[in-house]
Motif scaffolding. Structure first.
Motif, PDB file in Angstrom:
ATOM      1  N   SER A 196     -16.958  -8.154  14.986  1.00 46.92           N
ATOM      2  CA  SER A 196     -17.668  -6.938  14.601  1.00 46.92           C
ATOM      3  C   SER A 196     -18.153  -6.984  13.153  1.00 46.92           C
ATOM      4  O   SER A 196     -18.761  -6.036  12.676  1.00 46.92           O
ATOM      5  N   GLY A 197     -17.890  -8.078  12.452  1.00 55.73           N
ATOM      6  CA  GLY A 197     -18.341  -8.208  11.070  1.00 55.73           C
ATOM      7  C   GLY A 197     -17.638  -7.246  10.135  1.00 55.73           C
ATOM      8  O   GLY A 197     -18.264  -6.676   9.244  1.00 55.73           O
ATOM      9  N   SER A 198     -16.344  -7.090  10.322  1.00 54.48           N
ATOM     10  CA  SER A 198     -15.615  -6.095   9.531  1.00 54.48           C
ATOM     11  C   SER A 198     -15.144  -6.627   8.185  1.00 54.48           C
ATOM     12  O   SER A 198     -14.294  -6.012   7.553  1.00 54.48           O
ATOM     13  N   GLY A 199     -15.683  -7.713   7.730  1.00 53.52           N
ATOM     14  CA  GLY A 199     -15.258  -8.301   6.466  1.00 53.52           C
ATOM     15  C   GLY A 199     -15.594  -7.490   5.235  1.00 53.52           C
ATOM     16  O   GLY A 199     -15.119  -7.775   4.158  1.00 53.52           O
ATOM     17  N   GLY A 200     -16.400  -6.484   5.362  1.00 57.80           N
ATOM     18  CA  GLY A 200     -16.727  -5.650   4.221  1.00 57.80           C
ATOM     19  C   GLY A 200     -17.903  -6.132   3.405  1.00 57.80           C
ATOM     20  O   GLY A 200     -18.308  -5.477   2.451  1.00 57.80           O
ATOM     21  N   GLY A 203     -20.889  -7.008   4.896  1.00 62.30           N
ATOM     22  CA  GLY A 203     -22.114  -6.790   5.661  1.00 62.30           C
ATOM     23  C   GLY A 203     -23.039  -5.807   4.945  1.00 62.30           C
ATOM     24  O   GLY A 203     -22.590  -4.948   4.186  1.00 62.30           O
ATOM     25  N   GLU A 204     -24.325  -5.933   5.202  1.00 67.95           N
ATOM     26  CA  GLU A 204     -25.327  -5.104   4.519  1.00 67.95           C
ATOM     27  C   GLU A 204     -25.075  -3.615   4.734  1.00 67.95           C
ATOM     28  O   GLU A 204     -25.123  -2.819   3.793  1.00 67.95           O
ATOM     29  N   TRP A 205     -24.806  -3.241   5.982  1.00 65.40           N
ATOM     30  CA  TRP A 205     -24.577  -1.818   6.277  1.00 65.40           C
ATOM     31  C   TRP A 205     -23.360  -1.296   5.533  1.00 65.40           C
ATOM     32  O   TRP A 205     -23.412  -0.254   4.876  1.00 65.40           O
ATOM     33  N   PHE A 206     -22.251  -2.027   5.610  1.00 64.89           N
ATOM     34  CA  PHE A 206     -21.009  -1.546   4.996  1.00 64.89           C
ATOM     35  C   PHE A 206     -21.122  -1.492   3.477  1.00 64.89           C
ATOM     36  O   PHE A 206     -20.638  -0.553   2.851  1.00 64.89           O
ATOM     37  N   LEU A 253      -7.694 -10.347  15.118  1.00 62.49           N
ATOM     38  CA  LEU A 253      -8.596 -11.046  14.209  1.00 62.49           C
ATOM     39  C   LEU A 253      -9.963 -11.295  14.842  1.00 62.49           C
ATOM     40  O   LEU A 253     -10.988 -11.211  14.161  1.00 62.49           O
ATOM     41  N   LEU A 254      -9.994 -11.588  16.138  1.00 58.79           N
ATOM     42  CA  LEU A 254     -11.283 -11.752  16.826  1.00 58.79           C
ATOM     43  C   LEU A 254     -12.089 -10.467  16.813  1.00 58.79           C
ATOM     44  O   LEU A 254     -13.317 -10.497  16.640  1.00 58.79           O
ATOM     45  N   SER A 265     -12.913  -1.591  15.459  1.00 59.48           N
ATOM     46  CA  SER A 265     -13.808  -2.339  14.564  1.00 59.48           C
ATOM     47  C   SER A 265     -15.239  -2.402  15.077  1.00 59.48           C
ATOM     48  O   SER A 265     -16.178  -2.143  14.312  1.00 59.48           O
ATOM     49  N   PRO A 266     -15.472  -2.733  16.354  1.00 62.79           N
ATOM     50  CA  PRO A 266     -16.861  -2.710  16.843  1.00 62.79           C
ATOM     51  C   PRO A 266     -17.493  -1.310  16.778  1.00 62.79           C
ATOM     52  O   PRO A 266     -18.690  -1.183  16.487  1.00 62.79           O
ATOM     53  N   ILE A 267     -16.697  -0.277  17.031  1.00 63.30           N
ATOM     54  CA  ILE A 267     -17.239   1.083  16.967  1.00 63.30           C
ATOM     55  C   ILE A 267     -17.687   1.405  15.544  1.00 63.30           C
ATOM     56  O   ILE A 267     -18.781   1.933  15.329  1.00 63.30           O
ATOM     57  N   PHE A 268     -16.861   1.075  14.568  1.00 65.33           N
ATOM     58  CA  PHE A 268     -17.169   1.401  13.182  1.00 65.33           C
ATOM     59  C   PHE A 268     -18.180   0.428  12.576  1.00 65.33           C
ATOM     60  O   PHE A 268     -19.217   0.835  12.067  1.00 65.33           O
TER      61      PHE A 268
END
Length: 167
Positions: free
Chosen positions: A36-40, A42-45, A30-31, A105-108
């Protein structure tokens, strides 16, 4: 092996290990997603073209939490099992695959390296299969608890590939 699982001593040993392993695995997973802001959202995603097979975003948090709990219990079964020639390597390969998992997650999501993330998740699939093979030599239950994890990361690899193709 698992023939002793029904015994109260073995069950207690698994639970004692699980008190440690489940929270550690869940928190690490979860950390990684949180950092990595993987919540979906984020602006980029949100700017990415999503594949047709992309599930509802809330599903990822639910599924990953369940998978991390199963992974923690799987590790607990191995740690509680009697010593075998494979046990130490089984735990080591589990740790390696967990590190690879946590870094996806950080990579993506943070580095935005969609293509590299695809090859990284393929590496993760190989490592999870190796983990399962070694866990099976120590505890069949531990190996079986990883089946949903392997299935999900195979699906995630297909998603990752589709993101790469579409973006």
């Amino acid at each position: 092996m698992d023939t002793q699982i029904a015994s109260p001593d073995t069950s207690r040993s698994v639970l004692k290990w699980a008190i440690l392993t489940v929270p550690v695995v869940v928190v690490l997973g979860l950390l990684s997603g949180w950092a990595s802001g993987s919540g979906g959202d984020g602006e980029w995603f949100t700017s990415l073209v999503k594949p047709d097979i992309f599930p509802p975003p809330y599903l990822f948090g639910v599924v990953w939490t369940i998978l991390y709990v199963l992974m923690g219990f799987s590790l607990a079964f191995v740690l509680a099992a009697p010593a075998t020639p494979f046990k130490r390597f089984a735990v080591t390969i589990f740790a390696v695959q967990l590190v690879v998992n946590v870094l996806w997650s950080p990579i993506f999501f943070s580095a935005h390296l969609i293509a590299f993330a695809f090859f990284w998740i393929v590496l993760l699939i190989v490592l999870v299969m190796a983990t399962m093979a070694y866990f099976a030599r120590v505890s069949r239950t531990a190996m079986l608890l990883l089946v949903p994890y392997l299935a999900w990361i195979c699906f995630a690899a297909v998603l990752n590939l589709r993101f790469w193709q579409l973006n």
